[in-house]
Write an enzyme that holds these catalytic residues in place. Structure first.
Site, PDB file in Angstrom:
ATOM      1  N   GLY A   1      50.365   0.122   7.003  1.00  0.00           N
ATOM      2  CA  GLY A   1      49.641   0.471   5.782  1.00  0.00           C
ATOM      3  C   GLY A   1      48.153   0.209   5.915  1.00  0.00           C
ATOM      4  O   GLY A   1      47.581   0.372   6.998  1.00  0.00           O
TER       5      GLY A   1
ATOM      6  N   PHE B   1      57.512 -20.511  -2.405  1.00  0.00           N
ATOM      7  CA  PHE B   1      57.660 -19.284  -1.610  1.00  0.00           C
ATOM      8  C   PHE B   1      57.780 -18.032  -2.484  1.00  0.00           C
ATOM      9  O   PHE B   1      58.163 -16.978  -1.991  1.00  0.00           O
ATOM     10  CB  PHE B   1      58.883 -19.403  -0.694  1.00  0.00           C
ATOM     11  CG  PHE B   1      58.769 -20.534   0.297  1.00  0.00           C
ATOM     12  CD1 PHE B   1      58.030 -20.377   1.460  1.00  0.00           C
ATOM     13  CD2 PHE B   1      59.374 -21.762   0.057  1.00  0.00           C
ATOM     14  CE1 PHE B   1      57.897 -21.421   2.372  1.00  0.00           C
ATOM     15  CE2 PHE B   1      59.250 -22.808   0.957  1.00  0.00           C
ATOM     16  CZ  PHE B   1      58.510 -22.643   2.126  1.00  0.00           C
TER      17      PHE B   1
ATOM     18  N   LYS C   1      44.030 -15.982   2.869  1.00  0.00           N
ATOM     19  CA  LYS C   1      43.480 -17.348   2.858  1.00  0.00           C
ATOM     20  C   LYS C   1      44.348 -18.297   3.674  1.00  0.00           C
ATOM     21  O   LYS C   1      43.836 -19.226   4.301  1.00  0.00           O
ATOM     22  CB  LYS C   1      43.279 -17.839   1.424  1.00  0.00           C
ATOM     23  CG  LYS C   1      44.438 -18.551   0.798  1.00  0.00           C
ATOM     24  CD  LYS C   1      44.050 -19.222  -0.506  1.00  0.00           C
ATOM     25  CE  LYS C   1      45.284 -19.627  -1.319  1.00  0.00           C
ATOM     26  NZ  LYS C   1      46.202 -20.535  -0.645  1.00  0.00           N
TER      27      LYS C   1
ATOM     28  N   LYS D   1      57.145 -14.600  -4.488  1.00  0.00           N
ATOM     29  CA  LYS D   1      56.318 -13.432  -4.177  1.00  0.00           C
ATOM     30  C   LYS D   1      55.771 -12.896  -5.488  1.00  0.00           C
ATOM     31  O   LYS D   1      56.535 -12.714  -6.442  1.00  0.00           O
ATOM     32  CB  LYS D   1      57.160 -12.333  -3.511  1.00  0.00           C
ATOM     33  CG  LYS D   1      57.827 -12.762  -2.229  1.00  0.00           C
ATOM     34  CD  LYS D   1      58.609 -11.621  -1.593  1.00  0.00           C
ATOM     35  CE  LYS D   1      59.942 -11.330  -2.272  1.00  0.00           C
ATOM     36  NZ  LYS D   1      60.924 -12.429  -2.251  1.00  0.00           N
TER      37      LYS D   1
ATOM     38  N   TYR E   1      56.435  -2.282   7.311  1.00  0.00           N
ATOM     39  CA  TYR E   1      55.690  -1.076   6.952  1.00  0.00           C
ATOM     40  C   TYR E   1      54.239  -1.149   7.416  1.00  0.00           C
ATOM     41  O   TYR E   1      53.554  -2.139   7.182  1.00  0.00           O
ATOM     42  CB  TYR E   1      55.722  -0.862   5.435  1.00  0.00           C
ATOM     43  CG  TYR E   1      57.092  -0.489   4.937  1.00  0.00           C
ATOM     44  CD1 TYR E   1      57.526   0.831   5.011  1.00  0.00           C
ATOM     45  CD2 TYR E   1      57.965  -1.445   4.426  1.00  0.00           C
ATOM     46  CE1 TYR E   1      58.794   1.185   4.564  1.00  0.00           C
ATOM     47  CE2 TYR E   1      59.232  -1.101   3.986  1.00  0.00           C
ATOM     48  CZ  TYR E   1      59.641   0.214   4.063  1.00  0.00           C
ATOM     49  OH  TYR E   1      60.895   0.559   3.642  1.00  0.00           O
TER      50      TYR E   1
ATOM     51  N   CYS F   1      47.235 -15.007  -1.059  1.00  0.00           N
ATOM     52  CA  CYS F   1      47.886 -15.948  -0.138  1.00  0.00           C
ATOM     53  C   CYS F   1      47.695 -15.631   1.346  1.00  0.00           C
ATOM     54  O   CYS F   1      47.145 -16.446   2.076  1.00  0.00           O
ATOM     55  CB  CYS F   1      49.367 -16.045  -0.469  1.00  0.00           C
ATOM     56  SG  CYS F   1      49.629 -16.839  -2.063  1.00  0.00           S
TER      57      CYS F   1
ATOM     58  N   GLY G   1      46.697  -7.993   1.497  1.00  0.00           N
ATOM     59  CA  GLY G   1      45.680  -8.594   0.630  1.00  0.00           C
ATOM     60  C   GLY G   1      46.323  -9.703  -0.169  1.00  0.00           C
ATOM     61  O   GLY G   1      47.256 -10.353   0.301  1.00  0.00           O
TER      62      GLY G   1
HETATM   63  P1  NAD Z   1      45.749 -19.522  -9.816  1.00  0.00           P
HETATM   64  O1  NAD Z   1      44.345 -19.453  -9.419  1.00  0.00           O
HETATM   65  O2  NAD Z   1      46.445 -18.345 -10.402  1.00  0.00           O
HETATM   66  O3  NAD Z   1      45.931 -20.730 -10.860  1.00  0.00           O
HETATM   67  C1  NAD Z   1      45.419 -22.014 -10.679  1.00  0.00           C
HETATM   68  C2  NAD Z   1      45.219 -22.664 -12.048  1.00  0.00           C
HETATM   69  O4  NAD Z   1      44.883 -24.032 -11.869  1.00  0.00           O
HETATM   70  C3  NAD Z   1      44.096 -22.044 -12.872  1.00  0.00           C
HETATM   71  O5  NAD Z   1      44.572 -21.658 -14.147  1.00  0.00           O
HETATM   72  C4  NAD Z   1      43.068 -23.185 -12.993  1.00  0.00           C
HETATM   73  O6  NAD Z   1      42.342 -23.169 -14.203  1.00  0.00           O
HETATM   74  C5  NAD Z   1      43.968 -24.396 -12.898  1.00  0.00           C
HETATM   75  N1  NAD Z   1      43.299 -25.655 -12.573  1.00  0.00           N
HETATM   76  C6  NAD Z   1      42.277 -25.879 -11.710  1.00  0.00           C
HETATM   77  N2  NAD Z   1      41.955 -27.181 -11.713  1.00  0.00           N
HETATM   78  C7  NAD Z   1      42.772 -27.800 -12.586  1.00  0.00           C
HETATM   79  C8  NAD Z   1      42.929 -29.145 -13.019  1.00  0.00           C
HETATM   80  N3  NAD Z   1      42.165 -30.121 -12.546  1.00  0.00           N
HETATM   81  N4  NAD Z   1      43.878 -29.415 -13.931  1.00  0.00           N
HETATM   82  C9  NAD Z   1      44.655 -28.441 -14.417  1.00  0.00           C
HETATM   83  N5  NAD Z   1      44.558 -27.148 -14.035  1.00  0.00           N
HETATM   84  C10 NAD Z   1      43.638 -26.827 -13.142  1.00  0.00           C
HETATM   85  O7  NAD Z   1      46.545 -20.036  -8.528  1.00  0.00           O
HETATM   86  P2  NAD Z   1      48.019 -19.624  -8.033  1.00  0.00           P
HETATM   87  O8  NAD Z   1      48.021 -18.234  -7.513  1.00  0.00           O
HETATM   88  O9  NAD Z   1      49.007 -20.028  -9.055  1.00  0.00           O
HETATM   89  O10 NAD Z   1      48.136 -20.585  -6.755  1.00  0.00           O
HETATM   90  C11 NAD Z   1      48.274 -21.988  -6.885  1.00  0.00           C
HETATM   91  C12 NAD Z   1      48.668 -22.541  -5.529  1.00  0.00           C
HETATM   92  O11 NAD Z   1      49.947 -22.044  -5.146  1.00  0.00           O
HETATM   93  C13 NAD Z   1      47.723 -22.157  -4.394  1.00  0.00           C
HETATM   94  O12 NAD Z   1      47.642 -23.214  -3.482  1.00  0.00           O
HETATM   95  C14 NAD Z   1      48.406 -20.984  -3.749  1.00  0.00           C
HETATM   96  O13 NAD Z   1      48.069 -20.831  -2.415  1.00  0.00           O
HETATM   97  C15 NAD Z   1      49.861 -21.374  -3.888  1.00  0.00           C
HETATM   98  N6  NAD Z   1      50.803 -20.247  -3.905  1.00  0.00           N
HETATM   99  C16 NAD Z   1      50.493 -19.104  -4.566  1.00  0.00           C
HETATM  100  C17 NAD Z   1      51.410 -18.058  -4.582  1.00  0.00           C
HETATM  101  C18 NAD Z   1      51.077 -16.766  -5.272  1.00  0.00           C
HETATM  102  O14 NAD Z   1      51.780 -15.787  -5.024  1.00  0.00           O
HETATM  103  N7  NAD Z   1      50.064 -16.706  -6.124  1.00  0.00           N
HETATM  104  C19 NAD Z   1      52.644 -18.199  -3.949  1.00  0.00           C
HETATM  105  C20 NAD Z   1      52.947 -19.395  -3.315  1.00  0.00           C
HETATM  106  C21 NAD Z   1      52.012 -20.420  -3.316  1.00  0.00           C
END
Ligand code: NAD
Length: 440
Positions: free
Chosen positions: A260, A156, A270, A158, A258, A267, A264
């Site tokens: 705006g 969770f 998608k 941010k 807010y 998360c 975007g």
């Molecule tokens: P990201 O795209 O920043 O990073 C993903 C990483 O995984 C990349 O570096 C990629 O090279 C690597 N990867 C891909 N295939 C791989 C494999 N087979 N072995 C090892 N590494 C591999 O993604 P993120 O933003 O960290 O998001 C990851 C997940 O967490 C998503 O499902 C997202 O929805 C969820 N999430 C993201 C956030 C956020 O704020 N970014 C918050 C909560 C949950």
């Protein structure tokens, strides 16, 4: 505890660093060899407050290591986090190919009982798919004797306060039916659970849905307020007054109210889309979610429409200073950023953009490196020079109290389009600024 994290992105890197900080022995694995090499040399691939120090200190202390060697990584961990991306598929559903590829890798190399933790945001039923894939590989290896648990443990955090969120989580959701897995998860998270009980244990499917429900609820709040803002504008009301009026009700609260230019990031867009697709797949019409998505898509054009209207539709050869490129403050993440929709519409209309962002300049350069009508400026002041108007898209702190006299001096016209309602209309009028904002 020995921990392995697959995926060194926003989630994997922050989670790995935070777990190392409390004393766990963490190995982070990625298929991006360049990223791994650079991390070893102290280059942090993303901007996130507090992350650089945390990564460098724990790497130096030997508790946080980076590798592309999946076999060694699997051998290392008592628990294996899957924190890879789940981008939208062509139809908007979550693409599980990276998650399932990691499941396969773990199954190929595991030699004893393993706890596999789904940290990525994944649709309901994914833990079952991960289990099935692991079983398949173990069968092919003739190692059906190896036991494993797949736990759902959604994240969770941010972006912009990811380190703080992981160090002091509001809640830790653990989806499992196995008491052994629950014990291990409680041990792993004990350092984050001292002040009061934050761990909520539930069945796997509920945990998977909890993550989507949380993001969709937040996205709904934003789209709802944007809808109210559009109404307020047409009815002669001020959304900022309305916000305060409803936020004072504790059942509603002031957070996330807010109006705006739309949400975007990697998360909300998608995840709303993926839950709509999940609903579609079981013939359920997710009416609220579809409305949330539609409102958001339209909201991203609201500022452009105001600008076009002000210039009677003629934006050809106009130049705009644009403050704020990242999808929200304190991050360099440009994924689905409203600034992109706006800039692309401005270019399409023949306008030029002089942009500044405190952190997202490199990322913007990477995305738009061949765009002639974009000038990236080193400071917010230099972006103003000779522009027809200032547009504010992201509410970075440093934009909240600018020197208005200097803005007026630098711009061709004293004209501001503010997508984040940072200023009071009265003050702008007093300064002689023509001020367009949202819902007022
Ligand atoms: P990201 O795209 O920043 O990073 C993903 C990483 O995984 C990349 O570096 C990629 O090279 C690597 N990867 C891909 N295939 C791989 C494999 N087979 N072995 C090892 N590494 C591999 O993604 P993120 O933003 O960290 O998001 C990851 C997940 O967490 C998503 O499902 C997202 O929805 C969820 N999430 C993201 C956030 C956020 O704020 N970014 C918050 C909560 C949950």
């Amino acid at each position: 505890m020995k921990v392995t994290v697959f995926g060194i992105g926003y989630v994997g890197l922050v989670q790995g660093a935070v777990l190392a900080e409390v004393g766990h022995d963490v190995v982070c694995i990625d298929i991006d060899a360049n990223k791994v090499e650079r991390l070893k040399q102290g280059h942090i691939p993303i901007y996130e407050p507090g992350l650089e120090t945390l990564v460098k200190e724990n790497h130096a202390a030997g508790r946080l290591n980076f590798t592309t060697d999946a076999a060694a990584g699997v051998k290392h961990g008592e628990v294996q986090f899957i924190a890879v991306g789940t981008p939208p598929d062509e139809d908007g559903s979550a693409d599980l190919k990276y998650v399932l590829a990691v499941a396969e890798t773990i199954a190929q190399h595991m030699e004893g009982h393993q706890i596999i933790i789904d940290k990525s945001t994944v649709p309901v039923g994914t833990a079952d798919k991960v289990s099935a894939r692991i079983k398949q590989v173990l069968t092919a290896r003739n190692r059906e004797d190896l036991g494993f648990d797949v736990v759902s443990n959604p994240e969770f955090l941010k972006e912009g306060s990811a380190v703080a969120d992981c160090m002091r989580p509001d809640r830790i959701v653990i989806g499992t039916n196995s008491s052994n897995a629950e014990d291990t998860m409680r041990e792993l998270y004990a350092p984050f659970n001292r002040n009061h009980e934050k761990i909520i244990v539930m069945d796997v499917r509920s945990a998977e849905l909890t993550k989507y429900a949380a993001n969709c609820m937040l996205a709904t709040k934003i789209s709802f307020m944007n809808e109210m803002a559009n109404l307020a504008e047409m009815l002669g009301a001020d959304i900022e007054m309305v916000r305060q009026g409803i936020g004072s009700d504790p059942r509603i609260g002031y957070q996330f109210l807010y109006a705006g230019v739309g949400y975007g990031g990697s998360c909300f867009p998608k995840d709303v889309q993926a839950l709509i697709r999940t609903a579609d797949s079981i013939d359920f019409d997710a009416k609220v979610l579809k409305a949330v998505e539609n409102r958001n898509n339209e909201q991203k054009s609201v500022l452009f429409k105001k600008i076009a209207k002000h210039f009677d539709g003629d934006l050809n050869s106009k130049t705009f200073a644009l403050w704020g490129l990242s999808f929200k403050p304190n991050t360099d993440d440009m994924r689905e950023a409203p600034s992109r929709v706006l800039m692309e519409a401005l270019w399409e209309a023949g306008a030029k953009v002089q942009a500044f962002d405190p952190e997202a300049m490199e990322e913007t350069q990477r995305i738009y490196n061949d765009q002639d009508n974009l000038t990236l400026c080193g400071t917010k002041e230099s972006a103003l020079k000779g522009a027809d108007a200032l547009i504010i898209v992201t509410e970075w702190q440093e934009f909240k109290a600018p020197d208005f006299d200097s803005i007026i001096k630098q711009l061709k016209y004293p004209l501001i389009f503010d997508g984040r309602n940072l200023f009071e209309q009265k003050r702008m009028t007093k300064k002689g600024i023509i001020y367009h904002s949202i819902g007022r």
